[in-house]
Design a protein around this motif. Structure first.
Motif, mmCIF file in Angstrom:
data_model
loop_
_atom_site.group_PDB
_atom_site.id
_atom_site.type_symbol
_atom_site.label_atom_id
_atom_site.label_comp_id
_atom_site.label_asym_id
_atom_site.label_seq_id
_atom_site.Cartn_x
_atom_site.Cartn_y
_atom_site.Cartn_z
ATOM 1 N N TYR A 126 -8.348 0.044 -4.006
ATOM 2 C CA TYR A 126 -7.260 -0.830 -4.448
ATOM 3 C C TYR A 126 -7.274 -2.076 -3.578
ATOM 4 C CZ TYR A 126 -2.465 -2.541 -5.027
ATOM 5 O OH TYR A 126 -1.363 -3.324 -5.259
ATOM 6 N N ASN A 127 -7.335 -3.235 -4.205
ATOM 7 C CA ASN A 127 -7.387 -4.506 -3.471
ATOM 8 C C ASN A 127 -5.975 -4.924 -3.057
ATOM 9 O OD1 ASN A 127 -10.184 -4.794 -3.728
ATOM 10 N ND2 ASN A 127 -9.976 -5.687 -5.778
ATOM 11 N N ARG A 128 -5.641 -4.668 -1.827
ATOM 12 C CA ARG A 128 -4.319 -5.044 -1.337
ATOM 13 C C ARG A 128 -4.307 -6.507 -0.922
ATOM 14 N NH1 ARG A 128 -5.483 0.105 -0.095
ATOM 15 N NH2 ARG A 128 -3.832 1.677 -0.376
ATOM 16 N N SER A 129 -3.245 -7.195 -1.268
ATOM 17 C CA SER A 129 -3.149 -8.612 -0.927
ATOM 18 C C SER A 129 -2.617 -8.777 0.494
ATOM 19 C CB SER A 129 -2.228 -9.338 -1.908
ATOM 20 O OG SER A 129 -0.883 -9.000 -1.636
ATOM 21 N N SER A 130 -2.738 -9.998 1.008
ATOM 22 C CA SER A 130 -2.280 -10.292 2.372
ATOM 23 C C SER A 130 -0.773 -10.144 2.515
ATOM 24 C CB SER A 130 -2.690 -11.716 2.759
ATOM 25 O OG SER A 130 -4.087 -11.876 2.692
ATOM 26 N N PHE A 131 -0.047 -10.258 1.401
ATOM 27 C CA PHE A 131 1.417 -10.259 1.479
ATOM 28 C C PHE A 131 2.036 -8.980 0.917
ATOM 29 C CE2 PHE A 131 0.080 -14.670 1.431
ATOM 30 C CZ PHE A 131 0.768 -15.182 2.528
ATOM 31 N N GLU A 132 1.203 -8.011 0.630
ATOM 32 C CA GLU A 132 1.741 -6.808 0.000
ATOM 33 C C GLU A 132 2.689 -6.058 0.923
ATOM 34 O OE1 GLU A 132 -0.253 -2.783 -1.567
ATOM 35 O OE2 GLU A 132 -0.650 -4.566 -2.764
ATOM 36 N N ALA A 133 2.331 -5.933 2.189
ATOM 37 C CA ALA A 133 3.206 -5.216 3.127
ATOM 38 C C ALA A 133 4.568 -5.899 3.231
ATOM 39 C CB ALA A 133 2.547 -5.131 4.503
ATOM 40 N N ASP A 134 4.570 -7.239 3.249
ATOM 41 C CA ASP A 134 5.838 -7.977 3.300
ATOM 42 C C ASP A 134 6.662 -7.721 2.051
ATOM 43 O OD1 ASP A 134 5.390 -9.549 5.806
ATOM 44 O OD2 ASP A 134 3.744 -10.385 4.639
ATOM 45 N N TYR A 135 5.983 -7.690 0.917
ATOM 46 C CA TYR A 135 6.684 -7.462 -0.348
ATOM 47 C C TYR A 135 7.278 -6.061 -0.397
ATOM 48 C CZ TYR A 135 7.640 -7.569 -5.357
ATOM 49 O OH TYR A 135 8.264 -7.543 -6.577
ATOM 50 N N LEU A 136 6.508 -5.080 0.049
ATOM 51 C CA LEU A 136 6.965 -3.698 -0.025
ATOM 52 C C LEU A 136 8.195 -3.443 0.841
ATOM 53 C CD1 LEU A 136 3.561 -1.764 0.003
ATOM 54 C CD2 LEU A 136 5.044 -2.236 -1.955
ATOM 55 N N THR A 137 8.326 -4.168 1.959
ATOM 56 C CA THR A 137 9.515 -3.983 2.800
ATOM 57 C C THR A 137 10.785 -4.412 2.074
ATOM 58 O OG1 THR A 137 9.278 -6.175 3.813
ATOM 59 C CG2 THR A 137 8.196 -4.327 4.927
ATOM 60 N N LEU A 138 10.642 -5.253 1.051
ATOM 61 C CA LEU A 138 11.804 -5.738 0.302
ATOM 62 C C LEU A 138 12.130 -4.850 -0.905
ATOM 63 C CD1 LEU A 138 10.971 -9.564 0.320
ATOM 64 C CD2 LEU A 138 12.467 -8.306 1.885
ATOM 65 N N CYS A 139 11.286 -3.860 -1.161
ATOM 66 C CA CYS A 139 11.519 -2.928 -2.266
ATOM 67 C C CYS A 139 12.309 -1.722 -1.763
ATOM 68 C CB CYS A 139 10.196 -2.443 -2.850
ATOM 69 S SG CYS A 139 9.172 -3.756 -3.594
#
Length: 291
Positions: free
Chosen positions: A79-92
């Motif tokens: 799975y190609n994770r983006s550079s900002f995925e971790a930041d996005y997931l903290t907001l979910c």
């Protein structure tokens, strides 16, 4: 059985707060940011079977991957994770109706396709081995052999076996079962039957890929039974009318703004099928034997 109860994506204000804090503006994309705010996705609530419907590019696969990553589900393909995925997931945020069991997973169409390719490769290996065993049978059956000591035992055993069996029987007894008993579609169905375990949460990304309409209906029946009798919860991204028609299913239409639940009969893709077959209904009528 319901494990995942609700899931909430960051709204537009939360995304803007993130952007304001960014010191660099060198990125051309902040994926998965900037995808869902304009869709006005509500807090998603889940049933034993929940479907994300939408045209290509609607974000249904992205949404499925966001949920899978936030929940920490296993996956069988890269799975190609983006550079900002971790930041996005903290907001979910999410709520559970029950703890998510170990072994719960996201299954992509790529994983199913890889399994089909592996089956095809296995077939080729078996075919090559079968040819070798035909030759091996003839070499041993008519070999001139003299037993000397225990070091010759294995060879003697093989020679005696070839002389006591027909060629086809020898090959059958010594060759792995040929996986070509299944077509590609049947291999895909077999993949799900082997993969899915009782009382697990599964996220399925377009599981109908590689399946004929008849096999899509078989898959639909199988998923229905697993949800009803074996405690599975499914979240599915699809636009297959056969899966959309699953009974007691909650469907989110990602092509609507705001995103909302919908009846499967109302969905544009289903309507397209219905209109096509209605227009050709006369062609399906059996002709009178006197015509």
């Amino acid at each position: 059985m319901t494990f995942l109860s609700t899931f909430t994506l960051p709204d537009e204000d939360a995304e803007w707060d993130f952007f304001i804090k960014q010191k660099s503006r060198a990125y051309s994309t902040y994926y998965p940011f900037q995808i869902f705010p304009q869709k006005q996705v509500p807090t998603l609530t889940f049933e034993p079977i929940t479907i994300f419907y939408g045209d290509n590019g609607s974000g249904k696969s992205t949404l499925l991957n966001v949920i899978a990553e936030k929940l920490g589900l296993a996956r069988g393909t890269l799975y190609n994770r983006s550079s900002f995925e971790a930041d996005y997931l903290t907001l979910c945020n999410f709520e559970l109706a029950a703890p998510i069991p170990d072994g719960s997973a996201i299954i992509s169409s790529d994983e199913v396709f890889d399994a089909m390719l592996n089956t095809r490769a296995l077939n080729q290996q078996i075919d090559r081995r079968r040819d070798d065993m035909f030759d091996d049978y003839l070499d041993n059956k008519f070999a001139s052999f003299h037993y000397h000591d225990l070091s010759d035992y294995d060879e003697l055993k093989k020679i005696l076996e070839t002389r006591s069996k027909t060629q086809s029987r020898y090959v059958r007894d010594n060759l792995a079962k040929n996986a070509r008993e299944f077509s590609n579609g049947e291999s895909a169905l077999q993949f799900f039957q082997d993969k899915l375990q009782d009382q697990r949460l599964y996220l399925l990304d377009e599981p109908e890929n590689s399946l004929s309409p008849a096999n899509q209906q078989k898959l639909a029946a199988y998923l229905t039974d697993r949800a009803r009798f074996f405690g599975n919860q499914f979240v599915i991204a699809t636009h297959s009318p056969f899966l959309l028609a699953l009974p007691h299913t909650k469907i989110y239409d990602l092509d609507k703004v705001p995103v909302a639940s919908a009846r499967w009969q109302e969905l544009p893709e289903v309507q397209t099928y219905a209109q096509f077959f209605t227009a050709h209904a006369a062609e399906f009528k059996k002709e009178s034997p006197h015509d």
